[in-house]
Every structure is written in C-alpha cells, then in structure tokens.
Design an enzyme around this catalytic site. Structure first.
Site, PDB file in Angstrom:
ATOM      1  N   LYS A  76      37.452 -46.030  42.407  1.00 59.00           N
ATOM      2  CA  LYS A  76      36.072 -45.790  41.981  1.00 59.00           C
ATOM      3  C   LYS A  76      35.086 -46.455  42.938  1.00 59.00           C
ATOM      4  CE  LYS A  76      33.118 -46.345  37.858  1.00 59.00           C
ATOM      5  NZ  LYS A  76      33.106 -46.767  36.438  1.00 59.00           N
ATOM      6  N   SER A 145      31.652 -43.446  33.286  1.00 58.29           N
ATOM      7  CA  SER A 145      31.167 -43.408  34.653  1.00 58.29           C
ATOM      8  C   SER A 145      32.293 -43.213  35.679  1.00 58.29           C
ATOM      9  CB  SER A 145      30.428 -44.717  34.958  1.00 58.29           C
ATOM     10  OG  SER A 145      31.314 -45.841  34.851  1.00 58.29           O
ATOM     11  N   SER A 169      33.769 -46.053  29.884  1.00 55.90           N
ATOM     12  CA  SER A 169      33.805 -45.391  31.187  1.00 55.90           C
ATOM     13  C   SER A 169      35.188 -45.075  31.737  1.00 55.90           C
ATOM     14  CB  SER A 169      33.046 -46.237  32.216  1.00 55.90           C
ATOM     15  OG  SER A 169      31.699 -46.337  31.863  1.00 55.90           O
TER      16      SER A 169
END
Length: 433
Positions: A76, A145, A169
C-alpha cells in the site's frame, strides 16, 4: 497445477521448493496478468516490471530460502519503500522517495518476498477515493483505503498485499473483493515507516486468498519463525453471533446470509449463541471519531499549513475539520472510554472463541465517489481485537460479501484456526442437499 499467477503464497513457496517453478517464472506470470488487467482495475500506483524481475532473479540465486521465498507482494502506497516512490495517495507528495524501507517491507524482503510495486490508496488513507475499480465490476468501488491492495489480490495479480486499517480499511475492501482480510491485534506488527493516521488505532493489515497465507505472512511480519497451522481444523468452536446495534444498516440479503451461516455452523457442531453487546458500545464509534480525527489533524499539520488547497474538500470538511474542532478534553475522554471498552471486551470473550459479525453492509456499492460504509469495523478496530473477514457469501448481484470473525486481544492464531473451521463447515453446508 493452476496458472502460476493464481497460486496462493503457500502454494508458491512449496512449488519453488519442489523445483516445479522459479521465483522469476511466478513474477513473470503475475506481471503478464497485470498487463492484461491493469487498464480495467487500476490497482497500482507504481509498477516497474524490470525491478520486480531483478528482485526475482536475485531470490532465485539465494542459497537458502525464506518463509516467503518467491512470493510477489503488493505494498500500500502509505508504506515506505527505499527503491520505489511513496506518495500517500496525494499530489502533495508526488515523487517522494523514502531513504529506507518500512519495517514490514524490510521483513518481507528478508523472507524472500518480491516487492512487486505500490498499490493505490485513498488520499492519506482516508475518505477521498483513488483510481482503483472493483475487479469484478468496474462500476463499483473496491472499498478503501486499501483499495489497490484488495483489488490486486482479488484479481489474482499478486497472492499477498499489505494494507492498513484505521477504521475498516483492510476488512471492508477485502470483503468487497472476495479476499481473506486480516487486521491483527493492535501493536503486534510494527508500523515503523508506515504513514500514521491515528496511532491509537492504526494497524498494518494483510490481504490474501487463504487463511494459511495470512498466518504465514503474519509470522513473517512479526519477525518470528513460521509455524504452519495444524492440518486438522480443530474442535467445533464457541461462537457469539454479534449483530450489534448496526444490524439495521446491513442490507436484507446480508442479514439473511449471516443468519443462515450461523444456523449452518450450529448444525456442524459449533455452539452458536446470540450475543448482545452492552448498550455503552454504541458510543465506541463516536469515541473512534474523535480519537482518530484529533490525531490525524496533528499528524498532517505540515500539509494543512502548507498545502491546504491541495487537500480534498471531502477530507478537509470531515476528519480534518473534526480534528481541529476537537478539544483536548474531548480527546482525552474519548481515549479513556476506548480503554474502558477494551477491558470490558476482554471479559465478554470469557464464553466465546470468536464473534461472528457483519464485515460490510453488503456487496460493493455502485459508484466510485465513495468507498462504502465503514461503520461495521469501528468497534473492533477501537477495542484492538484481531479481526478476519472470510469470503463466504455471494450477494444478489453475484459479488462477494465477507463474514467477519473477531477474537480476544492476542488470540490471533486461535482466530486463524477457528476461521478455517468456519470456512470448511460453511462449505460443507453448501454442498448438502
């Protein structure tokens, strides 16, 4: 054998150890699949095929194998990588190049993993969506996210990816994209080199295609020798069915799927009982709001002071506005209540191995302007318990819906064991007439 890009991490490690394939071959297969699918999914913010293959060849040349030997991994883009940009989902930091790897990246490399590239995140891992689309329906959100990480695993671009979780997330995008998503007990996996949103609740999250892979990668990132899960799924567990006060926010189809799952698990031998959380847990989401907003607004002080107009209006008007408006007294009181809720949650687990609870309201919603309802994870994130979502269900439009299991703080390995039992019992129930 399955196509190389469809292998799980555990299968890749075993295949390479047996001489059936190589790290370079696996990496090439994943890169080929990404090339075919990336224009539709847009899971990656940085991908350098030559760099990935260079890593793979170096791993093939090692004299000893690590626990992740030859496994491609997505990272990420709020997590530092020394040889790739880390841009935090914002143009403010476009082209930013960290000097060193985050701890989780360094441990992945040490174990023989290939850092395939950087996956898309929402802006500062918050509200404003990135470019990624749902791998099964490009008109729908993949969640946030950790959107790119979940979409990359869900589309078989990589077998493993790292996300993070401040609210939902990891669990939410994994549920939407048909993956196994895992949020560990808070503090078990170190966040050095990971952009902090709210240190009081932030965790690294793992997204995979099997519970075994989650257990493998968790050991790697904890820096401990890997101990494979026992082949036997173990005894039937004690399960508390925790609908919570958010039950009405679930879509009717999701409520029906969870109710049927509870019945199926009970029929398979689990002791399944309804669990009503004390009424005060309805306040946990509010405490989470003030804790995370207060801390986020302080962590982003430089961007607020120097690049206010480059922050999305959605982020400015929500978490930042809340954080700037929150008094020290409200923040302190919210933290104290959160700690009270954690201690009380420990007591609630006296009679249960895990709780079964919604992960999401339903299938990934249509539209790319929002990442979906995050409320279903806020309680569990705030009280620091480990959580895992299993891709057990299919919604009315043929898309995945996850079931969330949570366990007592520190009982992560027991959570994996129960998750495998649940997965197998649920599958057996589907095959019976």
């Amino acid at each position: 054998m399955k196509p190389l890009h469809e292998l799980t991490a555990t299968e890749i490690v075993h295949a390479i150890a047996a001489g059936k394939t190589t790290c370079e071959a696996v990496t090439r297969a994943c890169l080929d699949h990404i090339a075919a699918r990336e224009s539709q999914v847009e899971a990656w913010t940085f991908l350098d095929p030559d760099l990935a293959l260079k890593q793979a060849r170096a791993i093939d040349g090692r004299s000893s194998a690590g626990a992740l030997h030859g496994v491609p991994v997505g990272i990420k883009d709020i997590i530092d990588t020394c040889d790739m940009p880390t841009e935090y989902g914002t143009p403010i930091h476009k082209g930013h190049r960290p000097r060193i790897d985050a701890a989780v990246v360094a441990l992945t490399r040490r174990a023989g993993g290939v850092i395939m590239g950087k996956t898309v995140t929402t802006e500062f891992a918050n509200f404003f969506p990135g470019k990624t689309r749902h791998p099964m329906d490009p008109q729908r959100t993949p969640g946030g996210s950790s959107s790119g990480s979940a979409a990359a695993v869900g589309d078989a671009m990589v077998p493993l990816a790292i996300g993070t979780q401040t609210t939902a997330s990891t669990i939410r995008p994994a549920s939407f994209c048909g993956c196994v998503g895992y949020r560990p007990t808070w503090g078990d996996i170190r966040c050095h080199g990971v952009m902090e949103a709210s240190g009081s609740v932030d965790t690294v999250g793992l997204i995979a295609r099997s519970v075994e892979d989650v257990a493998l990668y968790r050991d790697v990132l904890a820096g401990v020798p890997h101990e494979p899960l026992p082949a036997d799924a173990g005894t039937a567990p004690r399960i508390g069915f925790a609908r919570t006060h958010l039950w009405a926010q679930c879509e009717p189809e999701t409520r029906n799927l969870l109710e049927e799952c509870a019945r199926r698990l009970a029929k398979a031998g689990a002791r399944v009982t309804d669990l009503s959380l004390p009424a005060e847990y309805e306040r946990v989401e509010d405490a989470h709001r003030w804790i995370t907003s207060f801390e986020f607004a302080r962590n982003r002080a430089w961007e607020i002071d120097n690049h206010w107009e480059r922050i999305s209006e959605k982020l400015r008007n929500n978490r930042i506005n809340d954080g700037l408006a929150c008094s020290m007294e409200k923040y302190t009181a919210s933290r104290a209540f959160a700690e009270h809720a954690r201690l009380k949650m420990d007591d609630l687990f006296a009679d249960y191995d895990v709780l079964l609870t919604p992960a999401v309201a339903g299938e990934a919603p249509l539209g790319l302007a929002s990442t979906g309802n995050a409320s279903f994870c806020a309680i569990w994130t705030t009280v620091h318990v480990p959580a895992l979502t299993l891709p057990l269900f299919t919604g009315p439009h043929g898309l995945p819906v996850g079931a969330q299991l949570v366990a007592r703080r520190g009982a992560d390995r027991a959570l994996f064991q129960v998750a495998r039992w649940v997965q197998r019992a649920h599958a057996r129930g589907l095959t019976r007439p």
